[in-house]
Design an enzyme around this catalytic site. Sequence first.
Site, PDB file in Angstrom:
ATOM      1  N   HIS A 129      49.296  67.745  84.997  1.00 26.78           N
ATOM      2  CA  HIS A 129      49.628  68.631  86.103  1.00 26.78           C
ATOM      3  C   HIS A 129      49.153  70.042  85.738  1.00 26.78           C
ATOM      4  O   HIS A 129      48.763  70.301  84.602  1.00 26.78           O
ATOM      5  CB  HIS A 129      51.148  68.626  86.377  1.00 26.78           C
ATOM      6  CG  HIS A 129      51.978  69.049  85.207  1.00 26.78           C
ATOM      7  ND1 HIS A 129      52.767  68.191  84.488  1.00 26.78           N
ATOM      8  CD2 HIS A 129      52.116  70.258  84.614  1.00 26.78           C
ATOM      9  CE1 HIS A 129      53.364  68.847  83.521  1.00 26.78           C
ATOM     10  NE2 HIS A 129      52.979  70.106  83.563  1.00 26.78           N
TER      11      HIS A 129
HETATM   12  C1  T46 Z   1      54.168  71.330  80.880  1.00 24.78           C
HETATM   13  C2  T46 Z   1      53.985  70.372  79.774  1.00 24.78           C
HETATM   14  C3  T46 Z   1      53.305  71.007  78.581  1.00 24.78           C
HETATM   15  C4  T46 Z   1      63.592  69.388  83.149  1.00 24.78           C
HETATM   16  O1  T46 Z   1      64.625  68.992  83.736  1.00 24.78           O
HETATM   17  N1  T46 Z   1      63.507  70.665  82.685  1.00 24.78           N
HETATM   18  C5  T46 Z   1      62.414  71.128  82.039  1.00 24.78           C
HETATM   19  O2  T46 Z   1      62.385  72.301  81.629  1.00 24.78           O
HETATM   20  C6  T46 Z   1      61.292  70.235  81.849  1.00 24.78           C
HETATM   21  C7  T46 Z   1      60.026  70.709  81.153  1.00 24.78           C
HETATM   22  C8  T46 Z   1      61.393  68.969  82.334  1.00 24.78           C
HETATM   23  N2  T46 Z   1      62.531  68.545  82.965  1.00 24.78           N
HETATM   24  C9  T46 Z   1      62.604  67.158  83.430  1.00 24.78           C
HETATM   25  C10 T46 Z   1      61.701  66.833  84.602  1.00 24.78           C
HETATM   26  C11 T46 Z   1      61.345  65.395  84.368  1.00 24.78           C
HETATM   27  O3  T46 Z   1      62.321  64.562  84.966  1.00 24.78           O
HETATM   28  O4  T46 Z   1      62.207  66.295  82.366  1.00 24.78           O
HETATM   29  C12 T46 Z   1      61.439  65.217  82.851  1.00 24.78           C
HETATM   30  C13 T46 Z   1      60.086  65.155  82.175  1.00 24.78           C
HETATM   31  O5  T46 Z   1      59.288  66.290  82.597  1.00 24.78           O
HETATM   32  P1  T46 Z   1      57.716  66.212  82.816  1.00 24.78           P
HETATM   33  O6  T46 Z   1      57.347  64.862  83.299  1.00 24.78           O
HETATM   34  O7  T46 Z   1      57.310  67.365  83.675  1.00 24.78           O
HETATM   35  O8  T46 Z   1      57.210  66.421  81.311  1.00 24.78           O
HETATM   36  P2  T46 Z   1      55.716  66.563  80.770  1.00 24.78           P
HETATM   37  O9  T46 Z   1      55.768  66.313  79.317  1.00 24.78           O
HETATM   38  O10 T46 Z   1      54.764  65.749  81.578  1.00 24.78           O
HETATM   39  O11 T46 Z   1      55.320  68.117  81.031  1.00 24.78           O
HETATM   40  C14 T46 Z   1      56.012  69.150  80.377  1.00 24.78           C
HETATM   41  C15 T46 Z   1      56.415  70.265  81.339  1.00 24.78           C
HETATM   42  O12 T46 Z   1      57.111  69.716  82.454  1.00 24.78           O
HETATM   43  C16 T46 Z   1      55.259  71.063  81.864  1.00 24.78           C
HETATM   44  O13 T46 Z   1      55.732  72.268  82.419  1.00 24.78           O
HETATM   45  O14 T46 Z   1      53.355  72.227  81.079  1.00 24.78           O
HETATM   46  O15 T46 Z   1      55.181  69.719  79.348  1.00 24.78           O
END
Ligand code: T46
Length: 137
Positions: free
Chosen positions: A49
């Site tokens: 993303h």
């Molecule tokens: C990014 C890369 C480097 C939260 O509730 N709070 C938070 O601060 C974050 C980061 C995530 N979440 C929840 C949302 C999803 O249900 O945790 C779950 C996994 O998040 P996500 O799929 O967005 O994680 P990544 O590893 O794909 O991405 C993350 C960050 O979201 C993003 O901002 O730049 O790490």
Amino acid sequence: MHIIKYQFQQHGDERGQLVALEEFKDVPFQIKRVYYMYNTIKGMHRGCHAHKHLEQILVCVGGSCKILLDDGTDKKVVILDKPYEGIYISGNIWREMYDFSDNAILMVLASDYYCENDYIRNYSEFKKYISEWRKES
Ligand code: T46
């Protein structure tokens, strides 16, 4: 695409190493959120993303991983494998994290609170957003 890498100061002595990160000093923004990922699964890509505004510093505090950065024109891969090294990622950059080693811990310092509206999770939407943004700026 210009990659901004940070080498943080290490405070080492006979007991080991310590790195301290302070906002506006070691990190170029106010740190409003810290999160980290661990128990990552081999073969899985995370991220996939872009953000519209969020600024972040990624530090692999344990193990290693690769970060693909894509500004809509160029793509670059950065290896993070040192706990005293970080990369800065601004908004408008598509990012993917992958090839996590065993026991890798990727820590992220973020300039803002979690906000789903700041995410662009679809690649063609990202390309469209980027070309609009380039026309405006
Ligand atoms: C990014 C890369 C480097 C939260 O509730 N709070 C938070 O601060 C974050 C980061 C995530 N979440 C929840 C949302 C999803 O249900 O945790 C779950 C996994 O998040 P996500 O799929 O967005 O994680 P990544 O590893 O794909 O991405 C993350 C960050 O979201 C993003 O901002 O730049 O790490």
